[in-house]
Scaffold this motif. Structure first.
Motif, mmCIF file in Angstrom:
data_model
loop_
_atom_site.group_PDB
_atom_site.id
_atom_site.type_symbol
_atom_site.label_atom_id
_atom_site.label_comp_id
_atom_site.label_asym_id
_atom_site.label_seq_id
_atom_site.Cartn_x
_atom_site.Cartn_y
_atom_site.Cartn_z
ATOM 1 N N TYR A 32 0.811 -1.214 0.000
ATOM 2 C CA TYR A 32 0.000 0.000 0.000
ATOM 3 C C TYR A 32 0.845 1.264 0.000
ATOM 4 C CZ TYR A 32 -4.578 -2.133 0.796
ATOM 5 O OH TYR A 32 -5.749 -2.808 0.664
ATOM 6 N N CYS A 33 0.250 2.328 -0.453
ATOM 7 C CA CYS A 33 0.800 3.662 -0.296
ATOM 8 C C CYS A 33 0.315 4.182 1.058
ATOM 9 C CB CYS A 33 0.318 4.573 -1.414
ATOM 10 S SG CYS A 33 1.093 6.189 -1.431
ATOM 11 N N MET A 34 1.235 4.716 1.843
ATOM 12 C CA MET A 34 0.919 5.201 3.178
ATOM 13 C C MET A 34 1.243 6.680 3.282
ATOM 14 S SD MET A 34 -0.084 2.436 4.705
ATOM 15 C CE MET A 34 -0.159 3.048 6.388
ATOM 16 N N GLY A 35 0.390 7.411 3.975
ATOM 17 C CA GLY A 35 0.632 8.839 4.088
ATOM 18 C C GLY A 35 0.254 9.415 5.429
ATOM 19 N N TRP A 36 0.849 10.553 5.725
ATOM 20 C CA TRP A 36 0.480 11.358 6.889
ATOM 21 C C TRP A 36 -0.158 12.644 6.400
ATOM 22 C CZ3 TRP A 36 0.360 9.686 11.713
ATOM 23 C CH2 TRP A 36 1.179 8.612 12.087
ATOM 24 N N PHE A 37 -1.250 12.996 7.033
ATOM 25 C CA PHE A 37 -1.981 14.204 6.706
ATOM 26 C C PHE A 37 -2.273 14.952 8.001
ATOM 27 C CE2 PHE A 37 -2.861 13.206 2.280
ATOM 28 C CZ PHE A 37 -2.574 11.858 2.264
ATOM 29 N N VAL A 48 1.073 15.779 4.312
ATOM 30 C CA VAL A 48 2.339 16.094 4.964
ATOM 31 C C VAL A 48 3.476 15.301 4.335
ATOM 32 C CG1 VAL A 48 3.618 16.002 7.135
ATOM 33 C CG2 VAL A 48 1.190 16.653 7.131
ATOM 34 N N ALA A 49 3.289 13.991 4.240
ATOM 35 C CA ALA A 49 4.326 13.122 3.678
ATOM 36 C C ALA A 49 3.693 11.809 3.288
ATOM 37 C CB ALA A 49 5.446 12.881 4.693
ATOM 38 N N ARG A 50 4.337 11.133 2.310
ATOM 39 C CA ARG A 50 3.838 9.831 1.935
ATOM 40 C C ARG A 50 4.994 8.954 1.515
ATOM 41 N NH1 ARG A 50 6.079 8.777 -2.855
ATOM 42 N NH2 ARG A 50 4.779 8.628 -4.689
ATOM 43 N N ILE A 51 4.793 7.625 1.625
ATOM 44 C CA ILE A 51 5.787 6.663 1.211
ATOM 45 C C ILE A 51 5.070 5.518 0.516
ATOM 46 C CG2 ILE A 51 5.731 5.494 3.472
ATOM 47 C CD1 ILE A 51 8.768 5.016 3.105
ATOM 48 N N ASN A 52 5.617 5.047 -0.598
ATOM 49 C CA ASN A 52 4.942 3.969 -1.314
ATOM 50 C C ASN A 52 5.690 2.653 -1.133
ATOM 51 O OD1 ASN A 52 7.075 3.930 -3.138
ATOM 52 N ND2 ASN A 52 5.942 4.984 -4.759
ATOM 53 N N ALA A 96 -3.052 7.552 6.679
ATOM 54 C CA ALA A 96 -3.947 7.075 5.636
ATOM 55 C C ALA A 96 -3.245 6.021 4.790
ATOM 56 C CB ALA A 96 -4.419 8.226 4.763
ATOM 57 N N ALA A 97 -4.057 5.166 4.168
ATOM 58 C CA ALA A 97 -3.521 4.092 3.335
ATOM 59 C C ALA A 97 -4.401 3.889 2.117
ATOM 60 C CB ALA A 97 -3.444 2.798 4.141
ATOM 61 N N TYR A 112 -8.493 4.793 3.192
ATOM 62 C CA TYR A 112 -8.512 4.304 4.565
ATOM 63 C C TYR A 112 -7.801 5.294 5.485
ATOM 64 C CZ TYR A 112 -9.696 0.118 2.006
ATOM 65 O OH TYR A 112 -10.303 -0.772 1.166
ATOM 66 N N TRP A 113 -8.448 5.571 6.620
ATOM 67 C CA TRP A 113 -7.969 6.602 7.525
ATOM 68 C C TRP A 113 -8.011 6.136 8.974
ATOM 69 C CZ3 TRP A 113 -6.182 11.353 5.933
ATOM 70 C CH2 TRP A 113 -6.360 11.647 4.573
ATOM 71 N N GLY A 114 -7.047 6.621 9.747
ATOM 72 C CA GLY A 114 -7.092 6.436 11.182
ATOM 73 C C GLY A 114 -7.907 7.530 11.837
ATOM 74 N N GLN A 115 -7.974 7.481 13.164
ATOM 75 C CA GLN A 115 -8.778 8.443 13.911
ATOM 76 C C GLN A 115 -8.012 9.719 14.233
ATOM 77 O OE1 GLN A 115 -12.157 8.080 14.658
ATOM 78 N NE2 GLN A 115 -11.794 6.487 13.134
ATOM 79 N N GLY A 116 -6.728 9.697 14.110
ATOM 80 C CA GLY A 116 -5.934 10.897 14.307
ATOM 81 C C GLY A 116 -5.291 10.980 15.681
#
Length: 123
Positions: A32-37, A48-52, A96-97, A112-116
């Motif tokens: 998955y591609c994963m990111g921070w927002f 903010v940033a992402r990594i694949n 997020a993913a 897909y998102w977490g609760q923060g």
């Protein structure tokens, strides 16, 4: 089902550091591609940033040189090391993913998102 759980937020003074973590489950993490927002009060959510899955990273201009995204595929955990924090970094931070590995930093692209986790930086 996909579950993302963030941790590591808190309150720090300007110039301080925090490391956020995002524990993932329910899918093949490494594909998955994963990111921070983040989203500050009254503002839109921003990338903010992402990594694949190939380890390629992308950062928002506002955090380049200060934040580092990384992941541990064995632990299925995403990290965001935040250094030299500024008051303008204050926000709720989300993990997020998405299976589309080519995504960049547009929040609406991620399914897909977490609760923060809250990050507050005081001057």
């Amino acid at each position: 089902q996909v579950q993302l759980v963030e941790s590591g937020g808190g309150s720090v003074q300007s110039g301080g550091s925090l490391r956020l973590s995002c524990a993932a489950s329910g899918y093949t993490y490494s594909r998955y591609c994963m990111g921070w927002f983040r989203q500050a009060p009254g503002k839109e959510r921003e990338g903010v940033a992402r990594i694949n899955k190939y380890g390629s990273t992308t950062y928002a201009d506002s955090v380049k040189g200060r934040f580092t995204i990384s992941q541990d595929n064995v632990k299925k955990t995403l990290y965001l090391q935040m250094n030299s924090l500024k008051p303008e970094d204050t926000a709720m931070y989300y993990c997020a993913a998405d299976p589309k590995w080519w995504l960049l930093l547009r929040p609406n692209d991620y399914n897909y998102w977490g609760q923060g986790t809250q990050v507050t930086v005081s001057s």
